[in-house]
Design a protein around this motif. Structure first.
Motif, PDB file in Angstrom:
ATOM      1  N   GLU A   1       0.758  -1.153  -0.023  1.00  0.00           N
ATOM      2  CA  GLU A   1       0.126  -0.047  -0.092  1.00  0.00           C
ATOM      3  C   GLU A   1       0.878   1.241   0.200  1.00  0.00           C
ATOM      4  O   GLU A   1       1.842   1.363   0.763  1.00  0.00           O
ATOM      5  N   VAL A   2       0.319   2.149  -0.952  1.00  0.00           N
ATOM      6  CA  VAL A   2       1.050   3.519  -0.699  1.00  0.00           C
ATOM      7  C   VAL A   2      -0.001   4.239  -0.052  1.00  0.00           C
ATOM      8  O   VAL A   2      -1.154   4.309   0.118  1.00  0.00           O
ATOM      9  N   HIS A   3       0.593   5.092   1.281  1.00  0.00           N
ATOM     10  CA  HIS A   3      -0.189   5.746   2.086  1.00  0.00           C
ATOM     11  C   HIS A   3       0.509   6.881   2.737  1.00  0.00           C
ATOM     12  O   HIS A   3       1.753   7.048   2.713  1.00  0.00           O
ATOM     13  N   PHE A   4      -0.067   7.836   3.430  1.00  0.00           N
ATOM     14  CA  PHE A   4       0.432   9.016   3.780  1.00  0.00           C
ATOM     15  C   PHE A   4      -0.628   9.913   4.760  1.00  0.00           C
ATOM     16  O   PHE A   4      -1.938   9.565   4.532  1.00  0.00           O
ATOM     17  N   TRP A   5      -0.075  10.685   5.770  1.00  0.00           N
ATOM     18  CA  TRP A   5      -1.279  11.267   6.891  1.00  0.00           C
ATOM     19  C   TRP A   5      -0.532  12.836   6.359  1.00  0.00           C
ATOM     20  O   TRP A   5       0.448  13.231   5.930  1.00  0.00           O
ATOM     21  N   THR A   6      -1.698  13.640   6.446  1.00  0.00           N
ATOM     22  CA  THR A   6      -1.450  15.034   6.263  1.00  0.00           C
ATOM     23  C   THR A   6      -2.544  15.698   7.151  1.00  0.00           C
ATOM     24  O   THR A   6      -3.551  15.115   7.330  1.00  0.00           O
ATOM     25  N   PRO A   7      -2.310  16.880   7.586  1.00  0.00           N
ATOM     26  CA  PRO A   7      -3.312  17.503   8.492  1.00  0.00           C
ATOM     27  C   PRO A   7      -4.573  18.242   7.703  1.00  0.00           C
ATOM     28  O   PRO A   7      -4.131  18.532   6.466  1.00  0.00           O
ATOM     29  N   CYS A   8      -5.530  18.159   8.634  1.00  0.00           N
ATOM     30  CA  CYS A   8      -6.762  18.581   7.905  1.00  0.00           C
ATOM     31  C   CYS A   8      -6.516  20.363   7.881  1.00  0.00           C
ATOM     32  O   CYS A   8      -5.928  20.633   8.708  1.00  0.00           O
ATOM     33  N   ALA A   9      -6.865  21.024   6.581  1.00  0.00           N
ATOM     34  CA  ALA A   9      -6.611  22.309   6.533  1.00  0.00           C
ATOM     35  C   ALA A   9      -7.575  23.136   7.541  1.00  0.00           C
ATOM     36  O   ALA A   9      -7.222  24.322   7.772  1.00  0.00           O
ATOM     37  N   ILE A  10      -8.547  22.611   7.969  1.00  0.00           N
ATOM     38  CA  ILE A  10      -9.484  23.289   8.806  1.00  0.00           C
ATOM     39  C   ILE A  10      -9.262  23.062  10.249  1.00  0.00           C
ATOM     40  O   ILE A  10      -8.928  23.781  11.028  1.00  0.00           O
ATOM     41  N   CYS A  11      -9.190  21.606  10.617  1.00  0.00           N
ATOM     42  CA  CYS A  11      -9.014  21.485  12.219  1.00  0.00           C
ATOM     43  C   CYS A  11      -7.654  20.888  12.564  1.00  0.00           C
ATOM     44  O   CYS A  11      -7.547  20.968  13.685  1.00  0.00           O
ATOM     45  N   GLY A  12      -7.064  20.617  11.635  1.00  0.00           N
ATOM     46  CA  GLY A  12      -5.653  20.029  11.886  1.00  0.00           C
ATOM     47  C   GLY A  12      -5.122  18.696  12.266  1.00  0.00           C
ATOM     48  O   GLY A  12      -4.277  18.172  12.473  1.00  0.00           O
ATOM     49  N   LYS A  13      -6.526  18.171  12.477  1.00  0.00           N
ATOM     50  CA  LYS A  13      -6.558  16.463  12.675  1.00  0.00           C
ATOM     51  C   LYS A  13      -5.863  15.983  11.633  1.00  0.00           C
ATOM     52  O   LYS A  13      -6.263  16.363  10.371  1.00  0.00           O
ATOM     53  N   PRO A  14      -5.298  14.698  11.719  1.00  0.00           N
ATOM     54  CA  PRO A  14      -4.729  13.979  10.548  1.00  0.00           C
ATOM     55  C   PRO A  14      -5.613  13.521   9.804  1.00  0.00           C
ATOM     56  O   PRO A  14      -6.717  12.830  10.400  1.00  0.00           O
ATOM     57  N   MET A  15      -5.404  13.246   8.457  1.00  0.00           N
ATOM     58  CA  MET A  15      -6.256  12.599   7.634  1.00  0.00           C
ATOM     59  C   MET A  15      -5.336  11.459   6.871  1.00  0.00           C
ATOM     60  O   MET A  15      -4.211  11.818   6.453  1.00  0.00           O
ATOM     61  N   TYR A  16      -6.076  10.447   6.597  1.00  0.00           N
ATOM     62  CA  TYR A  16      -5.203   9.101   6.051  1.00  0.00           C
ATOM     63  C   TYR A  16      -5.733   8.803   4.643  1.00  0.00           C
ATOM     64  O   TYR A  16      -6.902   8.982   4.274  1.00  0.00           O
ATOM     65  N   PHE A  17      -4.626   8.883   3.813  1.00  0.00           N
ATOM     66  CA  PHE A  17      -4.852   8.551   2.429  1.00  0.00           C
ATOM     67  C   PHE A  17      -4.113   7.227   2.198  1.00  0.00           C
ATOM     68  O   PHE A  17      -3.001   7.001   2.473  1.00  0.00           O
ATOM     69  N   SER A  18      -4.781   6.405   1.328  1.00  0.00           N
ATOM     70  CA  SER A  18      -4.241   5.089   0.939  1.00  0.00           C
ATOM     71  C   SER A  18      -4.572   4.891  -0.341  1.00  0.00           C
ATOM     72  O   SER A  18      -5.489   5.162  -0.959  1.00  0.00           O
ATOM     73  N   SER A  19      -3.573   4.116  -1.027  1.00  0.00           N
ATOM     74  CA  SER A  19      -3.755   3.602  -2.497  1.00  0.00           C
ATOM     75  C   SER A  19      -5.022   2.534  -2.400  1.00  0.00           C
ATOM     76  O   SER A  19      -5.216   2.189  -3.662  1.00  0.00           O
ATOM     77  N   ASN A  20      -5.476   2.275  -1.384  1.00  0.00           N
ATOM     78  CA  ASN A  20      -6.585   1.607  -1.270  1.00  0.00           C
ATOM     79  C   ASN A  20      -7.917   2.004  -1.478  1.00  0.00           C
ATOM     80  O   ASN A  20      -8.801   1.571  -1.685  1.00  0.00           O
TER      81      ASN A  20
END
Length: 146
Positions: free
Chosen positions: A95-114
């Motif tokens: 899997e290709v994945h990464f985390w990035t903070p939400c531009a509004i609340c700052g909580k992490p968002m998880y993105f996955s190739s799945n």
């Protein structure tokens, strides 16, 4: 075996140390003198005693539950550690994945190739966002070549 001696040093009785310790514990727990503790122990030891049978059954249940919980906790830990390893390896390898903070609340968002929108939305957006990024080594080689 443990020998019990009176003040004059005469042997009164020889009993196993485990029995002696059990009577001493009974003495302390119920604030009994030696004779009363022995009588109480006799009542508890009497194999025809319903109280003795009940206590044996309770102790057996306690030991069973203790062993069961110990084995259950070992199994849980094994499953947890194996699942973590298998999951981590699966993510790293498949899997290709990464985390990035939400531009509004700052909580992490998880993105996955799945994710179903990986090819149509996420991957093109990532390529666009990072199109000017490069390895320092690559830039150095490019500058040497020109």
């Amino acid at each position: 075996m443990l020998s019990l001696r009176n003040r004059e040093g005469a042997v009164k009785a020889e009993i196993p140390k485990a029995l002696y310790m059990a009577i001493v514990k009974l003495q302390a727990a119920e604030e009994l003198d030696w004779e009363d503790a022995c009588l109480k122990a006799t009542q508890l030891i009497n194999s025809n005693s319903e109280e003795f049978k009940r206590l044996v059954k309770l102790e057996a249940q306690r030991l069973y539950k203790q062993r069961f919980m110990k084995e259950l906790n070992k199994a849980r830990e094994t499953i947890r550690s194996n699942a973590w390893e298998a999951g981590a390896n699966g993510v790293r390898n498949n899997e290709v994945h990464f985390w990035t903070p939400c531009a509004i609340c700052g909580k992490p968002m998880y993105f996955s190739s799945n994710d179903s929108n990986w090819e149509s939305e996420v991957k093109p957006t990532l390529y666009q966002a990072f199109k000017n990024w490069y390895h320092v080594r690559c830039k150095t080689q490019l500058q040497k070549a020109t």
